[in-house]
Design an enzyme around this catalytic site. Structure first.
Site, short mmCIF file in Angstrom:
data_model
loop_
_atom_site.label_atom_id
_atom_site.label_comp_id
_atom_site.label_asym_id
_atom_site.label_seq_id
_atom_site.Cartn_x
_atom_site.Cartn_y
_atom_site.Cartn_z
CB SER A 24 -0.93 -0.01 1.21
OG SER A 24 -1.85 -1.07 1.12
CE1 TYR A 25 5.59 5.42 2.78
CE2 TYR A 25 7.13 4.17 1.42
CZ TYR A 25 6.82 5.31 2.15
OH TYR A 25 7.73 6.33 2.24
CB CYS A 26 5.08 0.39 -3.03
SG CYS A 26 6.47 -0.23 -2.06
CB SER A 29 0.46 5.67 -1.09
OG SER A 29 1.71 5.62 -0.42
CE LYS A 30 5.39 8.29 0.49
NZ LYS A 30 5.11 9.69 0.87
#
Length: 249
Positions: free
Chosen positions: A155-157, A159-160
């Site tokens: 999810s972090y990847c 989002s970025k």
């Protein structure tokens, strides 16, 4: 000083890169608006910024909530009457994988802050930045353009990666009005990001970089200040990487 009397809004300024950026802008004469959710930490950064004799405004707000994001920008304009630089720095990670069954709850939480809030703050700030011919720096990550080093960071990847492309879209739209929009993509940085995100297991990050070192928050802050300054007046829609050779590995 390069930013004398300019107004800089920094989301996620209570610690790490955001806090270091606030202090560096204050050193250079800016009036800094520090946003975050931890009031104790914000007061600590406030005191450090105030040491340089400029006005600092604390805006305690959860910018993933539309009304609080709107209030944050409104308070900035009410206090200073202008906005010159927006630093979309707020971000975190929440573990979530496809097979564990918690991917969507992770995605919803992470996207709300890392991407949606940045888009919303940009939309709220744009009319004010057009007036000052200001600019925006979005703090992304090298993981936005790389396969995740662990499934729990999916999810972090995502989002970025979304923030990177939004930056290019915003740069294209706002360039007509003289507003620049750029990205800073750090690799491993010494912050409390992992602790705040509830992540463990990435303690010795220097082994992941070609230079066998990890950046301090001040190094990323220096890059943000460069992109926000007139020295970068010809730069927009660009992604500046500071990763100690993480991508080379």
């Amino acid at each position: 000083m390069a930013f004398a009397d300019k107004v800089v809004f920094i989301s996620g300024a209570s610690s790490g890169i955001g806090a270091a950026t606030a202090i560096e802008f204050a050193k250079e004469g800016a009036n800094v608006v520090i946003n975050g959710r931890n009031e104790t930490k914000l007061k600590n950064i406030y005191q450090k910024c105030e040491e340089y004799g400029k006005k600092t405004l604390i805006v305690k707000a959860d910018i993933s909530k539309d009304e609080e994001a709107k209030r944050a920008i409104e308070e900035t304009i009410k206090q200073f009457g202008r906005l010159d630089v927006l630093v979309n720095n707020a971000g975190f990670s929440k573990s979530g994988t496809i097979l564990d069954g918690n991917l969507m709850s992770s995605y919803d939480a992470v996207i709300a802050t890392n991407l949606r809030a940045a888009m919303h703050l940009t939309a709220l700030s744009a009319p004010h930045l057009i007036k000052t011919k200001g600019n925006i720096i979005n703090v992304s990550s090298v993981l936005g353009s790389l396969m995740p080093i662990s499934p729990i960071l999916t999810s972090y990847c995502v989002s970025k990666a979304g923030l990177d492309h939004f930056t290019r879209c915003a740069a294209s739209e706002l360039s007509e009005f003289g507003v620049r929009v750029n990205i800073v993509s750090p690799g491993p940085v010494v912050t409390d990001f992992q602790e705040n995100s509830g992540l463990v297991g990435f303690t010795d990050q220097s082994v992941l970089t070609a230079l066998k070192r990890v950046s301090g928050s001040e190094e990323i802050a220096d890059l943000i200040l460069f992109l926000a300054s007139d020295k970068a007046k010809g730069i927009t829609g660009s992604n500046y990487v500071c990763d100690n050779g993480f991508l080379l590995k």
